[in-house]
Scaffold this active site. Structure first.
Site, PDB file in Angstrom:
ATOM      1  N   ARG A  53       0.856  -1.182   0.000  1.00  0.00           N
ATOM      2  CA  ARG A  53       0.000   0.000   0.000  1.00  0.00           C
ATOM      3  C   ARG A  53       0.897   1.238   0.000  1.00  0.00           C
ATOM      4  NH1 ARG A  53      -2.113  -3.522   3.953  1.00  0.00           N
ATOM      5  NH2 ARG A  53      -4.242  -4.250   3.573  1.00  0.00           N
ATOM      6  N   LYS A  76      -2.330  -2.396   8.026  1.00  0.00           N
ATOM      7  CA  LYS A  76      -3.377  -1.818   8.860  1.00  0.00           C
ATOM      8  C   LYS A  76      -3.317  -2.422  10.264  1.00  0.00           C
ATOM      9  CE  LYS A  76      -6.420  -0.858   4.955  1.00  0.00           C
ATOM     10  NZ  LYS A  76      -7.736  -1.089   4.325  1.00  0.00           N
ATOM     11  N   HIS A  78      -2.114   2.613  -5.971  1.00  0.00           N
ATOM     12  CA  HIS A  78      -2.902   1.403  -5.735  1.00  0.00           C
ATOM     13  C   HIS A  78      -3.015   0.554  -6.997  1.00  0.00           C
ATOM     14  CE1 HIS A  78      -4.723  -0.093  -2.122  1.00  0.00           C
ATOM     15  NE2 HIS A  78      -5.758  -0.549  -2.767  1.00  0.00           N
ATOM     16  N   ARG A 123      -0.616  -2.181  -6.706  1.00  0.00           N
ATOM     17  CA  ARG A 123      -1.083  -3.263  -5.819  1.00  0.00           C
ATOM     18  C   ARG A 123      -2.072  -4.162  -6.556  1.00  0.00           C
ATOM     19  NH1 ARG A 123      -1.409  -4.565  -0.344  1.00  0.00           N
ATOM     20  NH2 ARG A 123      -3.462  -5.056   0.520  1.00  0.00           N
ATOM     21  N   HIS A 148      -4.170  -9.125   3.626  1.00  0.00           N
ATOM     22  CA  HIS A 148      -5.615  -9.115   3.848  1.00  0.00           C
ATOM     23  C   HIS A 148      -5.965  -9.997   5.042  1.00  0.00           C
ATOM     24  CE1 HIS A 148      -6.568  -7.988  -0.610  1.00  0.00           C
ATOM     25  NE2 HIS A 148      -6.329  -6.926   0.135  1.00  0.00           N
ATOM     26  N   TYR A 191      -9.947 -10.149  -6.818  1.00  0.00           N
ATOM     27  CA  TYR A 191      -8.976 -10.239  -7.904  1.00  0.00           C
ATOM     28  C   TYR A 191      -9.224 -11.454  -8.785  1.00  0.00           C
ATOM     29  CZ  TYR A 191      -6.546  -6.626  -5.326  1.00  0.00           C
ATOM     30  OH  TYR A 191      -6.230  -5.465  -4.682  1.00  0.00           O
TER      31      TYR A 191
END
Length: 316
Positions: free
Chosen positions: A163, A191, A261, A264, A287, A296
């Site tokens: 990211r 995150k 992004h 990514r 994730h 995806y």
């Protein structure tokens, strides 16, 4: 929590909770602060300044006003995704207040956000992605520190699927094995402060190595651990990274919009196209749930369908 349910105090305590206990990023906290300040102003406009006086109807009215806008106050209608994000902050605030005994019931629990239209990630074809990376700089001939840095940043973005915030937050010590024949590794902090170890291929290792030896010393005017530096010697900003990506895409002649992004998205799509297991891609992307990664696979199916329609003799 302190006694009482004053909206301003409760919002401040909730943001402190997100920062300290949940490890929310500065970017996330700023977004939540804006959204909850808008909610506080909405409550004040209808005469409510205490969370204990808020009802489900107040929250529902807020949701409607977000979606419809308010011409009298010059507020345009928000997109479904923005409404959903704002309601997520409001629902989190009320859930927090209920859990800590400030309010008896969670009045926001039944107010559901709109479901945004599903947008598939836009991945660049491999040849265009390589063209954008090469347009950022040439480690073989460039001597300008900025171009060497830009090439290293884009190589690392595509090599790791990082990211934007993860790339910007990298320190020199987060990289290891740049001179290893099979490539190195990098620690990415995602995150919630969660760390993951991601492999880095030879092209990215060579670009980062060239930057570290031939460019970073010229940029490092005040020391510090940051890997990618601006011209003043500080850590680069999100806007700088966006500008670097946009400029490289323009020089490469790529017409579609390209953002950090996009790298990514392309990283994940190209791995799946190459036969990577979705669980591996999930781990590389950081994730929490494989459900997030599955979007995806839809991109890959669409690519297969396009090839089939173009090439199969009975497709039409």
């Amino acid at each position: 929590m302190t006694p009482g349910g004053g909206a301003t105090a409760r919002i401040r305590e909730y943001l402190d909770h997100l920062a300290v206990e949940k490890g929310a990023s500065a970017h996330t906290l700023a977004a939540y602060r804006r959204d909850l300040d808008r909610y506080r102003r909405h409550l004040a406009a209808v005469g409510v300044d205490d969370l204990t006086a808020v009802t489900e109807a107040h929250v529902e009215d807020f949701r409607v006003r977000l979606a419809a806008g308010d011409p009298d106050e010059g507020r345009a209608a928000l997109a479904p995704s923005s409404v959903a994000r704002t309601l997520a902050a409001v629902r989190g605030l009320h859930r927090f207040a209920t859990r800590d005994g400030v309010t008896e019931a969670d009045v926001a629990a039944a107010v559901t956000p709109p479901r945004p239209p599903r947008r598939l990630p836009k991945a660049l074809p491999v040849d265009r992605m390589i063209a954008v990376i090469e347009a950022a700089g040439d480690t073989g001939v460039d001597t300008d520190p900025g171009r060497l840095r830009d090439r290293a940043m884009l190589e690392l973005l595509y090599a790791t699927g990082a990211r934007a915030a993860e790339l910007i937050g990298l320190d020199v010590d987060d990289l290891d094995g740049l001179d290893h024949p099979e490539g190195g590794t990098v620690i990415l902090r995602g995150k919630g402060g969660k760390e993951r170890l991601v492999p880095v291929g030879r092209p990215a290792c060579e670009a980062v190595g060239a930057y570290l030896t031939r460019a970073r010393p010229a940029l490092a005017k005040r020391g510090g651990p940051a890997l990618f530096l601006n011209t003043r010697g500080g850590r680069i900003s999100r806007q700088t990274l966006w500008n670097v990506v946009s400029a490289a895409a323009a020089r490469a002649g790529v017409a579609q919009e390209v953002s950090p992004h996009s790298f990514r998205h392309s990283f994940a799509t190209h791995l799946l196209d190459g036969g990577a297991d979705i669980r591996v891609v999930q781990e590389l992307l950081g994730h929490a749930s494989v459900t997030t990664t599955q979007v995806y696979t839809l991109v890959t199916v669409d690519t297969l369908r396009e090839v089939w329609a173009e090439c199969h003799p009975r497709a039409r």
